[in-house]
Design a protein around this motif. Structure first.
Motif, PDB file in Angstrom:
ATOM      1  N   GLU A   1       0.829  -1.213   0.000  1.00 56.68           N
ATOM      2  CA  GLU A   1       0.000   0.000   0.000  1.00 56.68           C
ATOM      3  C   GLU A   1       0.859   1.258   0.000  1.00 56.68           C
ATOM      4  O   GLU A   1       0.580   2.211  -0.728  1.00 56.68           O
ATOM      5  CB  GLU A   1      -0.942  -0.011   1.196  1.00 56.68           C
ATOM      6  N   LEU A   2       1.904   1.261   0.829  1.00 55.99           N
ATOM      7  CA  LEU A   2       2.789   2.429   0.889  1.00 55.99           C
ATOM      8  C   LEU A   2       3.531   2.624  -0.424  1.00 55.99           C
ATOM      9  O   LEU A   2       3.725   3.759  -0.878  1.00 55.99           O
ATOM     10  CB  LEU A   2       3.777   2.284   2.059  1.00 55.99           C
ATOM     11  N   TYR A   3       3.950   1.527  -1.051  1.00 57.08           N
ATOM     12  CA  TYR A   3       4.646   1.623  -2.329  1.00 57.08           C
ATOM     13  C   TYR A   3       3.721   2.189  -3.405  1.00 57.08           C
ATOM     14  O   TYR A   3       4.106   3.086  -4.161  1.00 57.08           O
ATOM     15  CB  TYR A   3       5.184   0.247  -2.748  1.00 57.08           C
ATOM     16  N   LYS A   4       2.509   1.682  -3.471  1.00 55.21           N
ATOM     17  CA  LYS A   4       1.553   2.182  -4.463  1.00 55.21           C
ATOM     18  C   LYS A   4       1.258   3.668  -4.248  1.00 55.21           C
ATOM     19  O   LYS A   4       1.190   4.438  -5.215  1.00 55.21           O
ATOM     20  CB  LYS A   4       0.269   1.362  -4.421  1.00 55.21           C
ATOM     21  N   ALA A   5       1.099   4.082  -3.002  1.00 53.21           N
ATOM     22  CA  ALA A   5       0.863   5.503  -2.707  1.00 53.21           C
ATOM     23  C   ALA A   5       2.056   6.350  -3.130  1.00 53.21           C
ATOM     24  O   ALA A   5       1.895   7.440  -3.688  1.00 53.21           O
ATOM     25  CB  ALA A   5       0.573   5.688  -1.211  1.00 53.21           C
ATOM     26  N   MET A   6       3.265   5.831  -2.890  1.00 51.52           N
ATOM     27  CA  MET A   6       4.474   6.559  -3.268  1.00 51.52           C
ATOM     28  C   MET A   6       4.555   6.736  -4.787  1.00 51.52           C
ATOM     29  O   MET A   6       4.887   7.804  -5.280  1.00 51.52           O
ATOM     30  CB  MET A   6       5.711   5.808  -2.771  1.00 51.52           C
ATOM     31  N   LYS A   7       4.237   5.687  -5.527  1.00 54.10           N
ATOM     32  CA  LYS A   7       4.316   5.762  -6.988  1.00 54.10           C
ATOM     33  C   LYS A   7       3.210   6.640  -7.576  1.00 54.10           C
ATOM     34  O   LYS A   7       3.395   7.237  -8.634  1.00 54.10           O
ATOM     35  CB  LYS A   7       4.255   4.351  -7.592  1.00 54.10           C
ATOM     36  N   ARG A   8       2.057   6.751  -6.903  1.00 52.94           N
ATOM     37  CA  ARG A   8       0.953   7.580  -7.378  1.00 52.94           C
ATOM     38  C   ARG A   8       1.141   9.061  -7.062  1.00 52.94           C
ATOM     39  O   ARG A   8       0.600   9.924  -7.762  1.00 52.94           O
ATOM     40  CB  ARG A   8      -0.358   7.110  -6.726  1.00 52.94           C
ATOM     41  N   ALA A   9       1.865   9.372  -6.007  1.00 56.85           N
ATOM     42  CA  ALA A   9       1.982  10.747  -5.529  1.00 56.85           C
ATOM     43  C   ALA A   9       2.432  11.729  -6.619  1.00 56.85           C
ATOM     44  O   ALA A   9       1.800  12.783  -6.789  1.00 56.85           O
ATOM     45  CB  ALA A   9       2.906  10.821  -4.317  1.00 56.85           C
ATOM     46  N   PRO A  10       3.485  11.458  -7.383  1.00 66.39           N
ATOM     47  CA  PRO A  10       3.897  12.428  -8.404  1.00 66.39           C
ATOM     48  C   PRO A  10       2.819  12.663  -9.473  1.00 66.39           C
ATOM     49  O   PRO A  10       2.644  13.786  -9.934  1.00 66.39           O
ATOM     50  CB  PRO A  10       5.149  11.802  -9.031  1.00 66.39           C
ATOM     51  N   GLU A  11       2.103  11.613  -9.840  1.00 73.33           N
ATOM     52  CA  GLU A  11       1.043  11.760 -10.839  1.00 73.33           C
ATOM     53  C   GLU A  11      -0.083  12.649 -10.320  1.00 73.33           C
ATOM     54  O   GLU A  11      -0.614  13.481 -11.062  1.00 73.33           O
ATOM     55  CB  GLU A  11       0.484  10.384 -11.215  1.00 73.33           C
ATOM     56  N   LEU A  12      -0.450  12.478  -9.054  1.00 69.71           N
ATOM     57  CA  LEU A  12      -1.513  13.292  -8.462  1.00 69.71           C
ATOM     58  C   LEU A  12      -1.103  14.760  -8.366  1.00 69.71           C
ATOM     59  O   LEU A  12      -1.896  15.653  -8.663  1.00 69.71           O
ATOM     60  CB  LEU A  12      -1.887  12.754  -7.080  1.00 69.71           C
ATOM     61  N   VAL A  13       0.137  14.991  -7.995  1.00 64.40           N
ATOM     62  CA  VAL A  13       0.636  16.364  -7.891  1.00 64.40           C
ATOM     63  C   VAL A  13       0.677  17.015  -9.270  1.00 64.40           C
ATOM     64  O   VAL A  13       0.258  18.161  -9.443  1.00 64.40           O
ATOM     65  CB  VAL A  13       2.023  16.402  -7.209  1.00 64.40           C
ATOM     66  N   GLU A  14       1.154  16.287 -10.255  1.00 61.48           N
ATOM     67  CA  GLU A  14       1.233  16.833 -11.618  1.00 61.48           C
ATOM     68  C   GLU A  14      -0.163  17.112 -12.169  1.00 61.48           C
ATOM     69  O   GLU A  14      -0.377  18.138 -12.832  1.00 61.48           O
ATOM     70  CB  GLU A  14       1.987  15.876 -12.541  1.00 61.48           C
ATOM     71  N   ALA A  15      -1.121  16.254 -11.902  1.00 61.40           N
ATOM     72  CA  ALA A  15      -2.497  16.485 -12.360  1.00 61.40           C
ATOM     73  C   ALA A  15      -3.067  17.746 -11.716  1.00 61.40           C
ATOM     74  O   ALA A  15      -3.747  18.552 -12.384  1.00 61.40           O
ATOM     75  CB  ALA A  15      -3.371  15.279 -12.033  1.00 61.40           C
TER      76      ALA A  15
END
Length: 119
Positions: free
Chosen positions: A27-41
């Motif tokens: 779960e923590l890994y998936k959140a880490m990998k999603r974070a840059p995409e969410l910020v960029e969006a």
């Protein structure tokens, strides 16, 4: 395998299998990998002038994963990497708290060397 085995200083390594077996690691890994995409969006939607990552989620998600690994999977944390300036510095100095040293070394499992050596 660690981040240096991935080839490039910018390439994200494939995390070890034991991380996927741990629900919290996954779960923590998936959140880490999603974070840059969410910020960029958010940046694309709001434009310049807005802090689209007020909690520094790109960095804090990496820290949370590294802290979890250091606390709950200490036996899996790799030895210091002699090619990493930060690992060498930690070995030469006893001023860094052991928890932070373990968190840094844990990052070698899931982050590119460029990122690992900067934290």
């Amino acid at each position: 395998m660690n981040a240096r085995d991935a080839g490039s200083a910018d390439e994200w390594p494939l995390p070890p299998p034991w991380m996927w077996a741990c629900k919290q690691c996954a779960e923590l890994y998936k959140a880490m990998k999603r974070a840059p995409e969410l910020v960029e969006a958010a940046r694309e939607e709001l434009g310049p002038g807005y802090d689209c990552d007020p909690f520094d989620s790109v960095l804090s998600t990496q820290i949370r994963l590294a802290r979890h690994i250091a606390l709950h999977h200490a036996e899996q944390v790799p030895d210091p990497d002699p090619a990493c300036a930060r690992c060498r510095s930690d070995l030469a100095s006893s001023t860094m708290p052991p928890e932070l040293v373990m968190e840094h070394r844990a990052r070698h499992l899931f982050a590119p060397p460029r990122i690992v050596e900067g934290l």
